[in-house]
Each structure stands twice: as C-alpha cells, then as structure tokens.
Design an enzyme around this catalytic site. Sequence first.
Site, PDB file in Angstrom:
ATOM      1  N   CYS B  71      79.377   3.589  72.621  1.00 47.95           N
ATOM      2  CA  CYS B  71      77.922   3.697  72.582  1.00 47.95           C
ATOM      3  C   CYS B  71      77.348   2.630  73.504  1.00 47.95           C
ATOM      4  O   CYS B  71      77.321   1.442  73.188  1.00 47.95           O
ATOM      5  CB  CYS B  71      77.401   3.492  71.152  1.00 47.95           C
ATOM      6  SG  CYS B  71      75.608   3.567  71.059  1.00 47.95           S
ATOM      7  N   LEU B  72      76.953   3.067  74.670  1.00 49.05           N
ATOM      8  CA  LEU B  72      76.448   2.124  75.663  1.00 49.05           C
ATOM      9  C   LEU B  72      75.319   2.836  76.416  1.00 49.05           C
ATOM     10  O   LEU B  72      75.509   3.950  76.905  1.00 49.05           O
ATOM     11  CB  LEU B  72      77.591   1.721  76.614  1.00 49.05           C
ATOM     12  CG  LEU B  72      77.278   0.721  77.724  1.00 49.05           C
ATOM     13  CD1 LEU B  72      76.770  -0.590  77.139  1.00 49.05           C
ATOM     14  CD2 LEU B  72      78.514   0.462  78.574  1.00 49.05           C
TER      15      LEU B  72
END
Lengths: 486, 139
Positions: B71-72
């Site tokens: 999750c970036l």
Amino acid sequence: MAAGPTDGEMREEVTTVEDEEAEFLAYLAAATSKTSSIDVSVFLLPARSDFMAFQGYISLGMYQLPLYFSCETPGGRVRMSSIRGDCRLRALWKRGEWLNTGRLERSLDVGSFATELEDMLSSPLPPSLPPSAFKEGKTLRRTGVTAPPAVYRQLLTELQALGWANARDLSPRPPQGGAEDGLQGGAEDELLTLTLAVQDSAGREHEVLVELPSHPSPSVWPRCQARLPPVEEEAGGGAGWLEFDRRHLLPPSTPHSPPCSHFHLQLVKEQFQDRIAAFQDFWDVMDDLDRHAWVMGGASERFRRESRERRVVLHAHASCVINIDPLAPYKPSHVEFVGPEAVIGPWTRRLYAGIGDWDTARMPRQNLEAILGFPFPAPPTPLDGEGNGGGKGEGWEAAYVEECCICYAYRLGDGSSKERGDIPTVTCENERCRRLYHSVCLRQWLQTLPDVKMIRGGLTNRTTLLGSCPFCIEPISLEVDAVSFV
Amino acid sequence: MADTDMELWPQEDNIRLWHAIIQGPGETPFEGGTFELRIEVGTDYPIRPPVIRFVTHIFHPNIHFETGEICLDILKKEWSPAWSLQTACRAVVALLAAPDAESPLNCDAGNMLRGGDVRAYNAMARLYTVEYGSATRRG
C-alpha cells in the site's frame, strides 16, 4: 522452352497441369527407353547471401526444371519441406522408385544433395513406367514456379551492364503457400526483389527497390519503389516509398521486340535519375541542415531523403520544425517553433518581421540564422559515428533531452506516419521543468487524471485539456482534436 | 544511478515481468535483510503504475504478509509517468523506513505501531527479517 504455366502466352498451347505433366513423363519414358539414360545436370546458385537458400534448375534432356529450397544451416542439409518447383518436378518427386527422396534427405550438405540428385536421375528410368500412370494428376494442385534459367541469365547480364557495385541486395520473396509436402502450394508470383543503388548528380546515393517478375516479358514491368519527398502541400514529414508510374517505364521501342524479355534495369536507373533531377536543390538544402544544424532524434532522423521536415534545436528547451518545399526549396521555409511561449514568442515576431529580407540565393538555414539573429547550435555529436566522446558542452546542450519524458522515445511508430504527433512537441511551461512530451503520450496521461479539465473550442472542433505535468505537477495544457470519453 | 543496494532485472523471456532485490534500510528492523520484489509492467505503463509485490515475507504495516501487496500512494493514485521502475523500487525501500500505521495491510503491525508499542513492532519485524530476509537473485 516452356516458361511455365503462369506465363500468359503459354496458356493456349499447354492447357492444364495434367497435360504438361503427362507430356513430360511421356518424354522421359521415350527418352530413357531409346538410350540407357538422358543428359542430367543440376545447377544451383545461392539465393541468399547467407547461403540459407538456393535456387537453380535440373537439366533433364530437353527439360529444365526450376528448383528452390532452403537449408537448415548455411550450405548444409536441405530442408525437404522447403523444396519448390513446378508440376514436372512434382511428378518426378512422386516417382519414388526412381527418385529416392530418403537418400536425398540424408545428404549432409547442398553439394552432396546435388550429386545425389544427378546420380539418381542419371540411372535408367525403371521400365514399370507407363506414361498413363501419371494421369492421376486430378489431385495435383498447380505448384509454385521458379523462374526458368534464361531469366537468371538475363538478370546477370543486366546486372553486369549496370555494374555489380550498384546491386545492393538481391533476395527472393519467400515462397508462399503450403509447406507440408514441399511441392505443393502456389507460389506463382514468386519474385526476386533487387535493391539498386543509384547516384544522383551530387553523388548522393539513393536506393531503388525493384520487384522483378519471375517471367519477364515486354508487357510485364518491374515494380519500382524509391524514397522521394512528398510534393503535395498537406503531406507531412514521413512519406514512405513512392511508386513509379509504370507508364513511365514503357520504352518507346519495345512493342515489336522479340519475346526474349528483359528486366529494363538500365531503364529503371535512367528513369529514376530523371525523376530525382528535380529534387537536387531540395536535397542540397536538406543536407545543409543535416550537416550544420542540430537535428533532433539522432542519426536516423538525418538524411531522410523522403522527408521534407527537420526538427532543429535552437536553444535550451526550444526547437523548430522546418518544412521545405521540395519543388521550391530556397523559398522562405515554413517554420514552426516548439517550446515555451516566453522563448519562442520573440522568435515568431522576428520571423514575421524579417521574412521580407529572405535571400533565395542563400540556404534557408543561413536565412533563418540571419533573421533570428543567432547561429544554429552545432550538433552535439559528430555526424560520423554516434556517441562516444561526442562533444556535448557543459551548458544547456549537455542537459538537452530530445525524447518524450513519458515514453523515452523520439519518434513513435516506424516513422512512416504522416502525423506530427509522432515526435515530441509539447513543452511544460514551467521554466524549471521544460520537459518535452508527445502529444499522444501527454494526452493519455492527462485523460487518466480524475481532475482534468476540458475546454471545448467554440467554432473549431478542438478541445484543450488542462491537467498537471507528470514531473513538476505544475499546470500543463494540451490542445487536441477531439476527446473520446472512453 | 549506480545502485549497489538494489538489483533490478527483467525476466529473461518476458520484458513485462521484472524482479528486484532490495536491501533493508539501515537503522530499521529490516537492516541487513534482502527482499525480492516482483514487478508486473502492464501494457499501459508508464501511464498506469506497475504492480509491485513482495515475494519475500516481510512484517510491515503497509505490506500484506501473505500476498506481498504494497500500500503505497505512488503505486496507486499518486502515480506519475515521472516515476521509473527503479525510482518506484526506491520508494518501496523508503516505505520500509517510514511505515504508515493509518492504512495497514498487516493489522498486527499496524496495531502495534498505533498502540505505540514500537519495541514489539521492531522485534517482530526483526524476527521475520532474520527468518526470511535473505533473498538472492535466481537468474
């Protein structure tokens, strides 16, 4: 000598493949019954410069059977499935008791293949060979025809006359059709393509691609293509091959010439030279740009004979597209500046103001330099040999990025497209960014942004996309023809 | 960019599938570990971001322990063509040093950080780094 079933003139005499085949086998039966054997020889010539394919013919008494095949390795084992020939060769091939294809298959190279073939055909034809046995030809399909030997002799003579140095490349069109049993599949239009190098009056070399018919006759003309600049105004930069008008190739004295045909190579050369005479000034002007200006996109963008445009670097982040009229190259050129408005605005005004002083005795490059008031920057890399040690300076020249910063390419596609969009022409207006994009790439990017704004032009069918530059996130705008909402 | 702390290469038979070996950044529980990333480059790259996943198990709030999903933001809605595969991998390395407990894919790790139990988080992350974090290039 029969030229083969594709020849129009032969069609009345020899009606069907079956007849031809029966005639041939009857001849063989008759010939071998009288004497113990007939004269047999096999002639082969490499059909490709890497020796991966050969063509030639089998001389069998009064018949000459064309033959074409490719090899597994250069000059090595013959690919049996690649053998092409006419219906007679096919008939021969089916006579397993005479022609032992297994033995041929075991030949390790082209030389022993030819020897094996000669050997077998020289032995007497087995007596159990009533000609009628081959009337089963109903199932036969017409097979590919390679050119008769006379055609190659004629080609050699003509090439000799032109000079071998001018023949760049000679390659057979790959035979088409079924490859499973080797002698099937109609390769009737099997041709040779020849690339001729022709020099113009200034010593520039041009290539003419000639498609040679497999059965030349006075009524069949080689199809020729060459790279010529587009003359119509609307055609953009990268026009591709231009075809000759075949009528131009009609020599005045052929209607009554004997059916011994030729390829008219000399004529092709002369007609091409006539044709390009009109473009000598144009190519002088383009060569001047290619030599003295920084043409963007690397070596492949220079000396493009068919292109009337050059994209030239003028300053950091700014360049221009110069469009030269091939028929009036010394007249004021059409120039389109690419870059941030702050830089190109003054140039545009200078160009409008100075266009009256255009001197048609000087090169357009010199005129533009005089009008803009500065010399064009020199190419960062020497013209001969790209890269290594090219003298890019320390200043803005070293940092100049010519490519689109989204796809990292200069020209999209194969360069044959006429669309301006295939070179990067959109600049980020942020002076600390100034990156270049293809309008196609930038448009794709902007359309993925959830907050992109679209402003429709009033009367024109153009839309302006407002979004942010992928690098500096500052606002960037792009004018496009129409926007699909897909 | 000379990268001694990162290896990035395409799969031999597929230019759209890349692999990377990244090194755990110093002064983090990942220090000394090496982690393999699998990078799928879609046909619409670079307009759309590549899909990057951890192949090596890693204990980090923003990386799914089983699937390796990351999750970036720059690999999602903040993507821009300005990123390259290499800089995207650098961003992943930076993420290791700067976990964001507010959008956890690994709830255990997220809860430890949100609860302020940095010691537990560091110990767990260290444990898994020692256990799994020794990926090497397989060709």
